[in-house]
Design a protein around this motif. Structure first.
Motif, PDB file in Angstrom:
ATOM      1  N   TYR A  20       1.157  -1.403  -0.359  1.00  0.00           N
ATOM      2  CA  TYR A  20       0.064   0.526  -0.054  1.00  0.00           C
ATOM      3  C   TYR A  20       0.958   1.364   0.234  1.00  0.00           C
ATOM      4  O   TYR A  20       0.221   2.273  -0.246  1.00  0.00           O
ATOM      5  CB  TYR A  20      -0.705  -0.080   1.061  1.00  0.00           C
ATOM      6  CG  TYR A  20      -1.562  -0.743   1.393  1.00  0.00           C
ATOM      7  CD1 TYR A  20      -3.073   0.033   0.653  1.00  0.00           C
ATOM      8  CD2 TYR A  20      -2.378  -1.872   1.237  1.00  0.00           C
ATOM      9  CE1 TYR A  20      -4.349  -0.882   0.313  1.00  0.00           C
ATOM     10  CE2 TYR A  20      -3.652  -2.869   0.866  1.00  0.00           C
ATOM     11  CZ  TYR A  20      -4.870  -2.119   0.194  1.00  0.00           C
ATOM     12  OH  TYR A  20      -5.882  -2.740   0.711  1.00  0.00           O
ATOM     13  N   HIS A  21       2.001   0.999   1.085  1.00  0.00           N
ATOM     14  CA  HIS A  21       2.361   1.907   0.615  1.00  0.00           C
ATOM     15  C   HIS A  21       4.141   2.436   0.173  1.00  0.00           C
ATOM     16  O   HIS A  21       4.421   1.228  -0.045  1.00  0.00           O
ATOM     17  CB  HIS A  21       3.157   3.161   2.459  1.00  0.00           C
ATOM     18  CG  HIS A  21       1.519   3.290   2.709  1.00  0.00           C
ATOM     19  ND1 HIS A  21       1.005   2.524   3.625  1.00  0.00           N
ATOM     20  CD2 HIS A  21       0.365   4.291   2.573  1.00  0.00           C
ATOM     21  CE1 HIS A  21      -0.449   2.937   3.805  1.00  0.00           C
ATOM     22  NE2 HIS A  21      -0.741   3.626   2.832  1.00  0.00           N
ATOM     23  N   GLU A  35     -12.352   4.603  -4.521  1.00  0.00           N
ATOM     24  CA  GLU A  35     -11.805   3.521  -3.746  1.00  0.00           C
ATOM     25  C   GLU A  35     -12.846   2.097  -3.873  1.00  0.00           C
ATOM     26  O   GLU A  35     -13.858   1.894  -3.921  1.00  0.00           O
ATOM     27  CB  GLU A  35     -11.244   3.419  -2.521  1.00  0.00           C
ATOM     28  CG  GLU A  35     -11.457   1.712  -2.253  1.00  0.00           C
ATOM     29  CD  GLU A  35      -9.688   1.300  -2.532  1.00  0.00           C
ATOM     30  OE1 GLU A  35      -8.652   2.490  -2.529  1.00  0.00           O
ATOM     31  OE2 GLU A  35     -10.249   0.554  -2.935  1.00  0.00           O
TER      32      GLU A  35
END
Ligand SMILES: C[S@@+](CC[C@H](N)C(=O)[O-])C[C@H]1O[C@@H](n2cnc3c(N)ncnc32)[C@H](O)[C@@H]1O
Length: 248
Positions: free
Chosen positions: A30-31, A96
């Protein structure tokens, strides 16, 4: 890939031994490996000129593709909180398709960058803000949701659905854009010419855009849409990141 439907299971997040969140669906993190808060601040906020860009403004709007664990939203809200010269109201609009569970939002905010002391005021606020987000998040359904925080001065619009299906229905003129799909090779829908064209339709002239990828296909599509694109030094271990200004 079809998007998650309201009422179905929330999207699975796998927490890696180093504390970073991973998506089994997309086989990607995710990051950045440097930490979610560092990425939010360095790539997305600084990349779009924030917090300076909202100073002196009544209203400032951010459009994001890929809400994920909400760390960019929470970091933007925390930076707005911490800035005595902040704009009167901040609107954050995001899309999303695969919403995670509220507990993952909170976990991500608490884990954001345990060793990074460069932004203590922001890092300290994240868990508190994440709890407020998590309360609103319970009962999330498909379609467009609006939530007010900070007495209505921070507004979050979340479009739950596939990016190309949801962007046309959004009422948003963005001053800043965060492009934050998973890597273009693993998540091409988020970086398609059609998705980027829809993003550009929501940009004010002069809007600033930021993303962590410098994939050639993304740069060329943005240029074709009227963005002036610039490669900048990235957040290690990434060498580069992208900044752009919409000037059709
Ligand atoms: C890198 S993560 C976003 C991280 C997030 N900005 C944050 O601050 O935590 C990418 C997100 O894009 C979402 N996504 C992937 N494909 C999508 C699509 N076609 N439409 C909408 N969202 C999509 C994923 O579910 C994931 O949550």
């Amino acid at each position: 890939m079809s998007s998650a439907v309201a009422g179905s299971e929330n999207e699975a997040v796998v927490w890696m031994p180093d504390g970073s969140p991973h998506s089994p669906r997309f086989s990607d993190r995710y990051h950045s490996r440097s930490g979610g808060l560092a990425q939010a601040n360095f790539v997305f906020l600084a990349g779009t000129g924030l917090p300076t860009a909202w100073r002196g403004r009544d209203r400032f709007s951010v459009l994001e593709t890929g809400f994920g664990l909400g760390l960019n939203f929470l970091s933007t809200w925390a930076a707005w909180n911490a800035d005595p010269q902040r704009c009167e109201s901040l609107r954050f609009v995001s899309v999303e398709a695969y919403p995670v569970d509220a507990t993952d939002l909170v976990r991500s905010a608490c884990n954001a960058d345990p060793e990074d002391q460069s932004m203590p005021s922001i890092a300290a606020r994240l868990p508190v803000l994440a709890e407020q987000l998590a309360q609103a998040w319970r009962g999330l359904s498909a379609g467009i949701q609006h939530w007010d925080f900070a007495g209505g001065r921070v507004q979050l619009t979340l479009a739950v659905g596939e990016v190309r299906a949801m962007l046309p229905g959004l009422d948003c003129q963005a001053d800043a854009v965060y492009l934050d799909g998973f890597s273009p090779a693993l998540n091409p829908e988020m970086w398609s010419a059609e998705a980027l064209h829809l993003v550009a339709q929501h940009c004010r002239a002069g809007a600033r855009l930021a993303t962590y990828t410098v994939a050639r296909s993304v740069r060329e599509r943005l240029q074709q849409l009227g963005f002036r694109v610039e490669k900048c030094p990235g957040l290690p271990p990434k060498r580069d990141r992208l900044q752009a200004v919409f000037g059709p």
